[in-house]
Design an enzyme around this catalytic site. Structure first.
Site, PDB file in Angstrom:
ATOM      1  N   ASN A   1      30.917  12.825  -7.808  1.00 35.01           N
ATOM      2  CA  ASN A   1      29.886  13.034  -6.792  1.00 35.01           C
ATOM      3  C   ASN A   1      30.536  12.893  -5.421  1.00 35.01           C
ATOM      4  OD1 ASN A   1      27.159  13.140  -8.332  1.00 35.01           O
ATOM      5  ND2 ASN A   1      28.264  11.409  -9.252  1.00 35.01           N
ATOM      6  N   GLU A   2      30.919  14.018  -4.863  1.00 38.08           N
ATOM      7  CA  GLU A   2      31.659  14.052  -3.609  1.00 38.08           C
ATOM      8  C   GLU A   2      30.705  13.880  -2.419  1.00 38.08           C
ATOM      9  OE1 GLU A   2      34.731  13.875  -3.608  1.00 38.08           O
ATOM     10  OE2 GLU A   2      35.748  15.200  -5.024  1.00 38.08           O
ATOM     11  N   PRO A   3      31.275  13.675  -1.206  1.00 34.35           N
ATOM     12  CA  PRO A   3      30.426  13.598  -0.011  1.00 34.35           C
ATOM     13  C   PRO A   3      29.445  14.767   0.054  1.00 34.35           C
ATOM     14  CG  PRO A   3      32.667  13.019   0.553  1.00 34.35           C
ATOM     15  CD  PRO A   3      32.702  13.457  -0.880  1.00 34.35           C
TER      16      PRO A   3
ATOM     17  N   SER B   1      26.638  14.595  -1.816  1.00 32.42           N
ATOM     18  CA  SER B   1      25.812  14.487  -3.027  1.00 32.42           C
ATOM     19  C   SER B   1      24.496  13.784  -2.716  1.00 32.42           C
ATOM     20  CB  SER B   1      26.570  13.710  -4.111  1.00 32.42           C
ATOM     21  OG  SER B   1      27.733  14.410  -4.520  1.00 32.42           O
TER      22      SER B   1
END
Length: 639
Positions: free
Chosen positions: A162-164, A166
């Site tokens: 879950n990257e920036p 998300s």
């Protein structure tokens, strides 16, 4: 009262944090909690539903669970697992697959039922991924949700993948990986260009539903993002901050990963301190930066207004504190890294005698010497010391395949130009091209290719050392066996690595050893090489009298720099010396422009080095010291 003190100390922390002395102790504690849960569920006739993570962080947790299974009878027959994520696309039998990772580190060594293992499928056609993700969520919900989810944290703040950006309620889905995440994974894939751009991951919302969440982080590399996750504002830019909203989460850290938290980094802001000399130095330098004043201009009001009233009362007057710290910093600066002959050395970082010292610069990779301490290296030679350099590893994994072909083509043409038969070499060359045409990411090169890559780096290192002024007799290539696997994953250190290092040390009997203390190296080679040197010296101390007079200086620069309060020797460089250092770095042509493993810093190595050296000098200048073009910094290792 103790509880009140702890609450005050942790008041910047927005979720529970437990800090262990090292990652081994932390991993054992987490494994025990997992084992206790499995046994509790088993005793109640229930299944334990675990959310599992991959990557370096949980490896020792899994190793301890395997030990508990084999030695203490911990059974996994009642365990159902759901892994956080998987690269996409990814074959399950690929070396980089999380299926492979989980099998090698846990599943193949315990009695878990294969039907109870769930890992996102990286082989699906993309139009089937969405349905798979919905089914993944349904299976978790059907089992009543996750009992325990373990997590690591990426340097972007991602949990799972879950990257920036998300959303806090996101579910299992296909995502695009952040560039930093791909750079961090480049070592496993033989270069960032081979890292998949996408992954299937559980969502933040899925993770959030677990009845218990443990996020683990080890090493100083994770300290900045841990601070943001624990003390920062909740933001989609740092997905781990969403965990602040959970009542069931705990961060489990080692001391290095916790080092940027307020209670460890600036403890005077949250509690009364025991003011030793090092803490006073750190605090005064911090205060100078916080208020934007040189040290000698700091006032009692500055101390009182910035959490340092206790220091002012116990150690004051503050002007005397300022003078003491100013003098300490000033005494770290020296243009004589080998000691100034005939001078009073009571206030200098190095001894005056002997006037001509024997020095060894140990370089983990073939370019760390000139990148990290090239100016000091050259100055030691210029000032007449007997300087040796020891390249501990060949660095043969960090050369592009194209360079191999170019150098072999040159060798073929050279042989033919002097009338020699080049047919055998042409055959080797053809084999190389055929191998490279079908080579998989991170596949081990053939021996001939590895040799050529090693030769390339060796000749570059020789050119750099000669440019620094060394005779060939003082240039040593150790090719330590732990490194020579042909893989990015290296072997454990063996007796032969230590034996070779002890032999070189006994041969030179140095007064000075310079070694990389730059443990942010993403390959892990620096810390391994450092430990080999220290273990070799420890053993030699028992039998060799000269070791008592051998000082060990740690350098940084390739990946990070020492904070100013830790620096014990700062060697100023003139603009001309900066240029000489740059030219020495330029000898390493295979690492210029675009190295195979650049880490998370897009700058070329020579630019990184110059920027860091300039920043160190500017830091000294802001504290009120003399202004220099650049500085190389060192910390002395004390046994």
């Amino acid at each position: 009262m103790a509880r009140l003190n702890l609450l005050e100390e942790t008041r910047y922390e927005k979720l529970p944090v437990t800090v262990y002395s090292d990652q081994n102790a932390a991993s054992v504690a987490v494994a025990k909690r997992i084992a206790d849960l499995i046994r509790k569920k088993d005793a109640a006739g229930e299944q334990a539903v675990l959310g599992l993570a991959t990557g370096v962080t949980p490896i020792k947790v899994y190793a301890e669970l395997v030990r508990l299974h084999k030695e203490d009878g911990l059974s996994f027959r009642n365990v159902i697992t759901f892994n956080l994520d998987e690269y996409y696309p990814m074959k399950p039998d690929a070396v980089q697959s999380y299926v492979t990772f989980m099998n090698e580190n846990l599943f193949d060594h315990v009695d878990i039922k294969k039907a109870n293992i769930h890992i996102p499928d990286g082989t699906l056609p993309q139009d089937e991924v969405a349905d798979f993700c919905l089914e993944y969520e349904r299976q978790i919900e059907e089992l009543g949700g996750l009992d325990l989810q373990i997590l690591g944290i990426g340097r972007t703040g991602h949990i799972g993948f879950n990257e920036p950006g998300s959303a806090p309620n996101s579910g299992t889905r296909l995502v695009t990986l952040d560039d930093l995440t791909r750079r961090d994974a480049s070592r496993d894939f033989g270069g960032k260009q081979n890292v998949p751009t996408k992954a299937i991951t559980m969502g933040v919302g899925t993770i959030f539903k677990a009845r218990e969440i443990i996020l683990m982080a080890w090493s100083a590399k994770k300290a900045p993002i841990v601070r943001k996750a624990v003390e920062g504002e909740i933001s989609g830019e740092v997905p781990a901050t969403f965990l602040q909203l959970s009542d069931n989460v705990e961060f489990v850290l080692d001391v290095d990963a916790a080092s940027d938290l307020t209670r460890f980094d600036t403890p005077w802001l949250v509690k009364d301190c025991v003011w030793d000399q090092q803490l006073i130095k750190k605090a005064v330098i911090w205060l100078s930066g916080a208020v934007g004043k040189p040290i000698l201009k700091l006032t009692e009001e500055d101390y009182n207004s910035n959490g340092m009233a206790q220091l002012a009362v116990e150690q004051g007057p503050v002007y005397q504190i300022n003078i003491d710290i100013f003098n300490q910093l000033q005494h770290t600066i020296t243009g004589w890294p080998g000691g100034k002959p005939g001078a009073d050395d009571s206030q200098r970082p190095e001894r005056a005698g002997p006037a001509k010292k024997r020095s060894i610069v140990f370089s983990p990779h073939p370019d760390d010497d000139v990148i990290s301490m090239g100016g000091t290296f050259i100055r030691l030679v210029d000032q007449g010391h007997d300087v040796h350099v020891a390249y501990q590893t060949s660095g043969n994994t960090a050369v592009w395949d194209d360079d191999v072909l170019r150098f072999v083509e040159f060798a073929i043409d050279f042989k033919e130009s002097v009338g020699e038969d080049a047919s055998k070499m042409k055959g080797i060359y053809d084999d190389m091209r055929q191998f490279m045409a079908i080579k998989e990411p991170n596949q081990i090169d053939s021996l001939e290719i590895r040799d050529v890559k090693g030769f390339i780096r060796k000749t570059e290192a020789i050119a750099g050392a000669r440019y620094a002024g060394l005779p060939d007799s003082n240039i040593h290539f150790q090719a330590l066996p732990f490194y020579e696997t042909g893989k990015t994953q290296k072997n454990s250190v063996g007796e032969e690595d230590i034996k070779l290092t002890m032999e070189l040390l006994q041969k030179v009997k140095p007064h000075q050893v310079f070694t990389a203390g730059d443990f942010a190296d993403p390959h892990g080679t620096h810390i391994v090489c450092f430990n080999i040197i220290i273990e070799s010296l420890r053993r030699l101390r028992k039998t060799e009298s000269w070791v008592e007079d051998c000082w060990v200086w740690m350098y940084r620069g390739a990946w990070q720099e020492f904070p100013t309060h830790e620096i014990e020797m700062a060697v100023p460089l003139s603009p001309a010396e900066v240029l000489r250092k740059r030219n020495a770095i330029f000898k390493h042509q295979s690492q210029k422009d675009r190295p195979v493993f650049p880490g998370d810093d897009a700058r070329e190595f020579w630019v990184r080095a110059e920027d860091r050296n300039r920043e160190t000098a500017q830091n000294y200048d802001r504290l009120g010291m003399a202004e220099y073009a650049a500085m190389e910094a060192f910390v002395r290792y004390k046994f």
